[in-house]
Design a protein around this motif. Sequence first.
Motif, mmCIF file in Angstrom:
data_model
loop_
_atom_site.group_PDB
_atom_site.id
_atom_site.type_symbol
_atom_site.label_atom_id
_atom_site.label_comp_id
_atom_site.label_asym_id
_atom_site.label_seq_id
_atom_site.Cartn_x
_atom_site.Cartn_y
_atom_site.Cartn_z
ATOM 1 N N LYS A 88 26.132 146.443 -67.652
ATOM 2 C CA LYS A 88 25.124 146.161 -68.682
ATOM 3 C C LYS A 88 24.177 145.045 -68.194
ATOM 4 O O LYS A 88 22.957 145.140 -68.344
ATOM 5 N N LEU A 89 24.773 144.036 -67.597
ATOM 6 C CA LEU A 89 23.964 142.919 -67.069
ATOM 7 C C LEU A 89 23.032 143.416 -65.956
ATOM 8 O O LEU A 89 21.871 143.015 -65.866
ATOM 9 N N ASN A 90 23.583 144.289 -65.125
ATOM 10 C CA ASN A 90 22.810 144.819 -64.006
ATOM 11 C C ASN A 90 21.609 145.619 -64.521
ATOM 12 O O ASN A 90 20.515 145.563 -63.963
ATOM 13 N N ARG A 91 21.844 146.339 -65.635
ATOM 14 C CA ARG A 91 20.778 147.147 -66.223
ATOM 15 C C ARG A 91 19.689 146.230 -66.808
ATOM 16 O O ARG A 91 18.500 146.483 -66.641
ATOM 17 N N ILE A 92 20.117 145.164 -67.476
ATOM 18 C CA ILE A 92 19.127 144.216 -68.034
ATOM 19 C C ILE A 92 18.285 143.642 -66.887
ATOM 20 O O ILE A 92 17.062 143.560 -66.951
ATOM 21 N N PRO B 35 33.275 139.021 -52.809
ATOM 22 C CA PRO B 35 32.902 140.375 -53.256
ATOM 23 C C PRO B 35 33.070 140.571 -54.761
ATOM 24 O O PRO B 35 33.901 141.349 -55.214
ATOM 25 N N ASP B 36 32.302 139.868 -55.536
ATOM 26 C CA ASP B 36 32.371 139.981 -56.995
ATOM 27 C C ASP B 36 30.942 139.904 -57.522
ATOM 28 O O ASP B 36 30.159 139.034 -57.090
ATOM 29 N N ALA B 37 30.620 140.792 -58.487
ATOM 30 C CA ALA B 37 29.255 140.843 -59.017
ATOM 31 C C ALA B 37 28.823 139.503 -59.627
ATOM 32 O O ALA B 37 27.630 139.192 -59.674
ATOM 33 N N GLU B 38 29.803 138.719 -60.071
ATOM 34 C CA GLU B 38 29.479 137.415 -60.657
ATOM 35 C C GLU B 38 28.650 136.571 -59.709
ATOM 36 O O GLU B 38 27.749 135.839 -60.112
ATOM 37 N N ASN B 39 28.936 136.703 -58.400
ATOM 38 C CA ASN B 39 28.248 135.922 -57.382
ATOM 39 C C ASN B 39 26.759 136.287 -57.296
ATOM 40 O O ASN B 39 25.949 135.475 -56.854
ATOM 41 N N PRO C 129 25.704 147.745 -53.457
ATOM 42 C CA PRO C 129 26.789 148.717 -53.453
ATOM 43 C C PRO C 129 28.042 148.119 -52.821
ATOM 44 O O PRO C 129 27.954 147.232 -51.982
ATOM 45 N N GLY C 130 29.197 148.637 -53.264
ATOM 46 C CA GLY C 130 30.453 148.163 -52.667
ATOM 47 C C GLY C 130 31.221 147.231 -53.579
ATOM 48 O O GLY C 130 32.346 146.863 -53.261
ATOM 49 N N ILE C 131 30.605 146.808 -54.692
ATOM 50 C CA ILE C 131 31.359 145.971 -55.629
ATOM 51 C C ILE C 131 31.168 146.471 -57.065
ATOM 52 O O ILE C 131 30.145 147.096 -57.379
ATOM 53 N N ALA C 132 32.163 146.196 -57.891
ATOM 54 C CA ALA C 132 32.135 146.676 -59.276
ATOM 55 C C ALA C 132 30.890 146.147 -59.987
ATOM 56 O O ALA C 132 30.554 144.964 -59.869
ATOM 57 N N GLY C 133 30.236 147.036 -60.719
ATOM 58 C CA GLY C 133 29.012 146.645 -61.423
ATOM 59 C C GLY C 133 27.803 147.358 -60.847
ATOM 60 O O GLY C 133 26.783 147.533 -61.504
ATOM 61 N N TYR C 134 27.950 147.823 -59.579
ATOM 62 C CA TYR C 134 26.864 148.582 -58.952
ATOM 63 C C TYR C 134 26.875 149.988 -59.538
ATOM 64 O O TYR C 134 27.932 150.597 -59.693
#
Lengths: 313, 589
Positions: free
Chosen positions: B532-536, B482-486, B384-389
């Motif tokens: 979408k990636l997070n869901r996969i 703080p980026d989901a890519e990480n 939580p706290g970054i885009a994609g969550y």
Amino acid sequence: MNLWSYVIRRLLYTIPIILGVCLIIFAIFNLSGYDPAQTLLGKHATAKQIMEVRKELGLEKPLVQQYFDIVKSAFTLDFGRSWATKQNILDMIKEGAVPSLTVTIPAFLISTITAILISILVAFNRGKFIDKYLVVKFVGMMSIPSLAYILFFQWFFAYKLGWFEISGYEHGFPDFIPYTILPVIIMVVLSIGPDVRYFRTVILDDIYQDYVRTARAKGLSETVVLLKHVLKNSLIPIITYVVIQIPFLILGALLIESFFSIPGLGGITVKAVFDNDFPVIKAMTVLFAISYIVFTLITDILYTVVDPRVRLK
Amino acid sequence: MKMRKISICALLSGLMLFTSCTKKVDTSEKVLNLAVTAEVKGMDPIYANDKYSSNEIARIYEGLLEYHYLKRPYTLVPNLAESLPVVSADGLTYTFKIRKGVKFQDDAAFDGGKGRELVAEDFVYSIKRLADPKLQGLGWWLLEGKIKGLNEWREKNSEKDVVDYSEVIEGLKATDSHTLVFKLNKPFPQFLYSLAMPFTFVVSKEVVTKYGDNFLNHPVGTGPFMLKGGEFKQTSKRLTYVKNPTFRKKAFPVEASEEFKPMLSDAGKDLPLLDKVVVNIIRESQPRMLQFKKGKVDYNSVDKDNFDSMIVAGKSLSKELLDKGINLEVSPSLDVTYTAYNHDMKLFQNTNLRRALALAYDVEEMNKLFNNGTALPAQSVIPPGIAGYMKNYKSPYRSKNLRLAKELLAKAGYKDGKGLPEITYDCPSASTSRQIGELIKKQLAEIGVNIKVQQNTWPELQKKITKRQVMLYGIAWGADYPDAENFLQLLYGPNKAPGANGSGYDNPEFNTLFKKAAVMQDSPERTALYEKLNRIAAEEVPWIYGVHRQGYTLKHSWLKNYMSTDFEAGQAQYINIDLNKKKEMLNKL
């Protein structure tokens, strides 16, 4: 045999010992199979950078060459730089040795002298109340884990009563004293039990010898019997026991250093082991081996001083 | 009897003397007293790959950008840059204007001992140092393959005896004294985060040259604090910093997110607000907590052992602490703990098996036992706290469900665990890690899966992961930025070990989407892709997810503007101490 030729011969023995120590640590390092480059690079390691770092660290050289480098550093005492911190190792050791010794030397001296005095007292009162009381007390003290002493003393004397600093260290005399009093007390408490038990046994061995009976029959006072005859004869095992502890003083006291934030060698060594920092482990092992040899030699020489019958061969 | 009285008097006098030896807490100036748990390696930014070293470095050195102190989600703002960069339409060129009038701290390395003005060329030099093949900077992964010509320069110089810093690199130029231009090989929006990390902080060539190999012990930056005495000693357990007298005019922020608005009472004041920062290195938790309770440390995290005696009902402080004016701060960390499968093994390429094991694992029990129930069970990889969550998303394979787990295990071809080999669970050597392993063993036994717990030293575990000698292993990841890519990159096929993808998960669909998202600028489209990636990542169960941890920190009432953050670099300059409050409250401790 001349004392000096004995000393020189014994010092020459250090050469094969150091070669052997180097071989053992080199073998352990290589057999463990850890990759220090991987450890160093951490979570972002890539195969290419691991290879580059291995090259920089000299791990891609032939094994013989790597062993030769270790031997060379052991004899020149130039251990280079730590892999983990990039710091000059000899500087790290110099900086760490003093704080370690400011705790271990006072603790060693106080506990040894006190233990010898108590041992004489209990040995001469063998079987009496004071002997039984102190022996039971020291065995009881020995059965409590060292960590319990540290945790309790730190909480009670430093935090609750506020008599000592909780933790920390300042370089230079006398600034370090407030920070070392409590660690020294704990070390004395920890070592006095085993010391008394050993010294008492050694002294008791002598007390029942014929020469003591003779001395008493001659009418010598108990003090003279004790200090001039018994103690002198008991010195050989006591010296062996005491002097051989000195190299360990240099290594520091790991738990004490950790709990009291004393910037000593104990912490440096353990951190090096966790970080797989081979140059630091190597330096500490070699220095310990050398000091062990030197202090064993000193023990031998001291034998001749306390007992003229001993001859060095 | 008389002797005895004298002895008692002597003993008491001795103890009184000891008492006078303990130092009183200083209330004459604004001093921030910190306790950290590990030694600092050195003060060279290019080796700052652990948070302890990078936090210390960031007191002295600075970078082009920093995170806004009072805004969440984390937002980049200029620091040594005058403003955010101008980015070309193709996303490849970043032009920075460097702030004028910034001075390096005074040091003998400069003419007359006076620090000179910072120029754009200093950044060119500092970035080249990070890429220098002889120095092997530990932050090279940040820039590898990103800046035009930088990899080639590194490659070329790796064969030379002396690295040539004079060669001009196409993607790294100072076009005038205060303009710096980066050209990238391909769009990489996360590039700006690199410039807020201590690895890329600016150093001066004169200082590096003067101190040579010992540069790491002679930090000279442009930052708000200087090391007292100027020299860093690696074995030291206490580091003292004093205010940099030549620090530029920099003001406390005037805007804040809602939760930090109370801190705006210092808005507009000159930074730093403190006179001194004292960092105590205390490895063990007992002395750290005792120093805090005595008021000799201003804040301290609550560890597992102290939790129950200090925190009531999982979220408020005990009365004893409240009476002393101590406050509690609870903050989520940008991290995820997980148990990874080795996807190189055919066994774990079986999705049903992976899902079955995940469903047999009771994360709630683990959380209760090892995190005092404070952590947030992870549904997928992004915290939580970054885009994609996805706040309301619940993974179908997260909560314990033994019936479904057994069904899936049978579907996987291992009914009641029959035919399944013993699975080794590798973990680090800490006792908590072993206990977590034992819990997993107990829980998976409920569906007939046999686990063997194997402890390893950290280097040993790393080696096993790299050499693919693991089956299951427990580990965690904390955000670099703080980026989901990480986080998503941990499951990107081409990042396989020894890269960050230790589990070796390789899903073509995931890889394609990740590749697309990784070069996109922040936008709703990119967020949708991240989700979408997070869901996969949740439904394919490449790992058994653990938790996103929360930090519990105790702080004294006199400490102002402190908050727990994942990016502590540079934080001390914003912190303030209320000296009157401190004098008053110390009496109550």
